[in-house]
Design an enzyme around this catalytic site. Sequence first.
Site, mmCIF file in Angstrom:
data_model
loop_
_atom_site.group_PDB
_atom_site.id
_atom_site.type_symbol
_atom_site.label_atom_id
_atom_site.label_comp_id
_atom_site.label_asym_id
_atom_site.label_seq_id
_atom_site.Cartn_x
_atom_site.Cartn_y
_atom_site.Cartn_z
ATOM 1 N N LYS A 1 -4.661 -9.466 -6.065
ATOM 2 C CA LYS A 1 -5.411 -9.750 -5.102
ATOM 3 C C LYS A 1 -6.510 -8.370 -5.234
ATOM 4 C CE LYS A 1 -5.850 -7.895 -1.027
ATOM 5 N NZ LYS A 1 -7.458 -8.007 0.065
ATOM 6 N N LYS B 1 -11.134 -4.291 -2.464
ATOM 7 C CA LYS B 1 -12.357 -3.676 -3.168
ATOM 8 C C LYS B 1 -11.820 -2.354 -2.950
ATOM 9 C CE LYS B 1 -13.577 -3.793 2.322
ATOM 10 N NZ LYS B 1 -12.196 -3.959 2.667
ATOM 11 N N LYS C 1 0.510 -1.188 -0.105
ATOM 12 C CA LYS C 1 -0.166 -0.050 0.004
ATOM 13 C C LYS C 1 0.647 1.407 -0.161
ATOM 14 C CE LYS C 1 -3.762 -2.217 1.632
ATOM 15 N NZ LYS C 1 -5.616 -2.095 2.530
HETATM 16 N N1 AQP Z 1 -9.376 -11.113 -2.179
HETATM 17 C C1 AQP Z 1 -9.974 -11.802 -1.681
HETATM 18 N N2 AQP Z 1 -9.788 -12.913 -0.911
HETATM 19 C C2 AQP Z 1 -10.005 -13.380 -0.213
HETATM 20 N N3 AQP Z 1 -9.911 -12.662 0.738
HETATM 21 C C3 AQP Z 1 -10.218 -11.410 0.783
HETATM 22 N N4 AQP Z 1 -10.011 -10.549 2.068
HETATM 23 C C4 AQP Z 1 -10.112 -8.980 1.176
HETATM 24 N N5 AQP Z 1 -10.031 -9.346 -0.212
HETATM 25 C C5 AQP Z 1 -9.947 -11.179 -0.351
HETATM 26 C C6 AQP Z 1 -10.673 -10.808 3.080
HETATM 27 O O1 AQP Z 1 -11.584 -9.601 3.598
HETATM 28 C C7 AQP Z 1 -11.525 -9.384 4.898
HETATM 29 C C8 AQP Z 1 -11.555 -7.948 4.884
HETATM 30 O O2 AQP Z 1 -10.177 -7.816 4.371
HETATM 31 P P1 AQP Z 1 -10.406 -5.755 4.803
HETATM 32 O O3 AQP Z 1 -11.635 -5.399 4.493
HETATM 33 O O4 AQP Z 1 -10.206 -5.732 6.291
HETATM 34 O O5 AQP Z 1 -8.620 -5.816 3.955
HETATM 35 P P2 AQP Z 1 -8.858 -6.079 3.056
HETATM 36 O O6 AQP Z 1 -7.493 -7.130 3.017
HETATM 37 O O7 AQP Z 1 -7.169 -4.609 2.720
HETATM 38 O O8 AQP Z 1 -9.521 -6.651 1.891
HETATM 39 P P3 AQP Z 1 -9.186 -5.461 0.532
HETATM 40 O O9 AQP Z 1 -10.797 -5.993 0.079
HETATM 41 O O10 AQP Z 1 -8.557 -5.384 -0.073
HETATM 42 O O11 AQP Z 1 -9.426 -3.595 1.331
HETATM 43 P P4 AQP Z 1 -9.228 -2.664 1.015
HETATM 44 O O12 AQP Z 1 -8.923 -2.242 -0.426
HETATM 45 O O13 AQP Z 1 -9.359 -1.853 1.445
HETATM 46 O O14 AQP Z 1 -7.278 -2.681 1.655
HETATM 47 C C9 AQP Z 1 -10.198 -10.551 5.085
HETATM 48 O O15 AQP Z 1 -10.312 -11.374 5.811
HETATM 49 C C10 AQP Z 1 -9.364 -10.842 4.266
HETATM 50 O O16 AQP Z 1 -8.717 -11.531 4.058
#
Ligand code: AQP
Length: 339
Positions: free
Chosen positions: A201, A204, A118
């Site tokens: 990956k 969101k 990030k």
């Molecule tokens: N692509 C993914 N595949 C499987 N699991 C995923 N998780 C996120 N993306 C995937 C799981 O969702 C939970 C919540 O994640 P988070 O919102 O706390 O943060 P993150 O992992 O950084 O998810 P994002 O969607 O990528 O958010 P942003 O874009 O805001 O950084 C966790 O259990 C994560 O493992």
Amino acid sequence: MSEVSNGKPRVLSGIQPSGNLTIGNYLGALKQWVEVQRDYDCFYCVVDLHAITAAQDPEELRQKTRESAAIYIASGIDPELSTIFVQSHIPAHSELAWMLTCMAPLGWLNRMTQFKDKAGKQAQESIGAGLLNYPSLMAADILLYHADLVPVGDDQNQHLEFTRDLAQRFNHRYGETFTLPSVMNPQAGARIMGLDRPTAKMSKSDESEHHAVYLLDDLTRARKKIMRAVTDSQREIRFSDDAERAGVNNLLTIYQAITNKRPDEIEAHFAGKGYGDLKRAVADCVVDTLEPLQARYNELMNEDGYLDSVLKIGREKAAAIAEATLKLAQDRMGFLAPS
Ligand code: AQP
């Protein structure tokens, strides 16, 4: 110091309301949350304090926080079985996070791949310190509840290791205080990849239009995104670790995670078929998952007062546990109790 409630070990997990929740969040986290809620004493929070490690629009953050809580319930989290709450409603998360930040070696924090990924996307001078300290806040979330198990996607495994190391460091220095949690990844779907870039990956916060299927996407749009997913120029439909075949592997993984079928069964099912058939089958099972989820979500958002009452009950239950743990940790660290 594991706390067992009703004879059940405890689970804690959360999702950041930092955008629209994706099928990655569903398959990596929410689906397992639902599966464990009868066997564990489950605490699921909307981690808004984590979301502000990136700039958020205040109104949107408020709205996404409610939306996320409604999605938890619409996905099958039963408020009668599980405790659902908003992280910032419990000040103990911020307080313990500071105490743990003071114990976290910079070297450990600098090694976190999520931080490196990030931070790597931003100019050095604009990287917020919160992004670096994110794992200490996550450790506080987990340790406050003496969680035994943390169901997450595999991108969070390193943060779980960090939590265990920090808990051990605290326990060693101040005496047994925190439970060491274990990580739980789903058998399939622990890392769903972007539909447009299957080597990254699914996230969101990714801004590209065809990157992710959101849980609240219009169903026609969700189907279109899957039909446009990047594949390759080969023909064979089988699971593979080969980076060039990441797109097909990702579609098969989504199919596997939703249908719970074995990889060999899935490969046999698609033998002799084309990528169009695979995409249609994936689109069908994704739409079948989203349709009831969205119907329940819409009901919840229109049900006056229900969501707020769930979050109020959740806050009260979570606060009682979190405050007791915080008090114990403060006492161990040597803070003078107020008279
Ligand atoms: N692509 C993914 N595949 C499987 N699991 C995923 N998780 C996120 N993306 C995937 C799981 O969702 C939970 C919540 O994640 P988070 O919102 O706390 O943060 P993150 O992992 O950084 O998810 P994002 O969607 O990528 O958010 P942003 O874009 O805001 O950084 C966790 O259990 C994560 O493992």
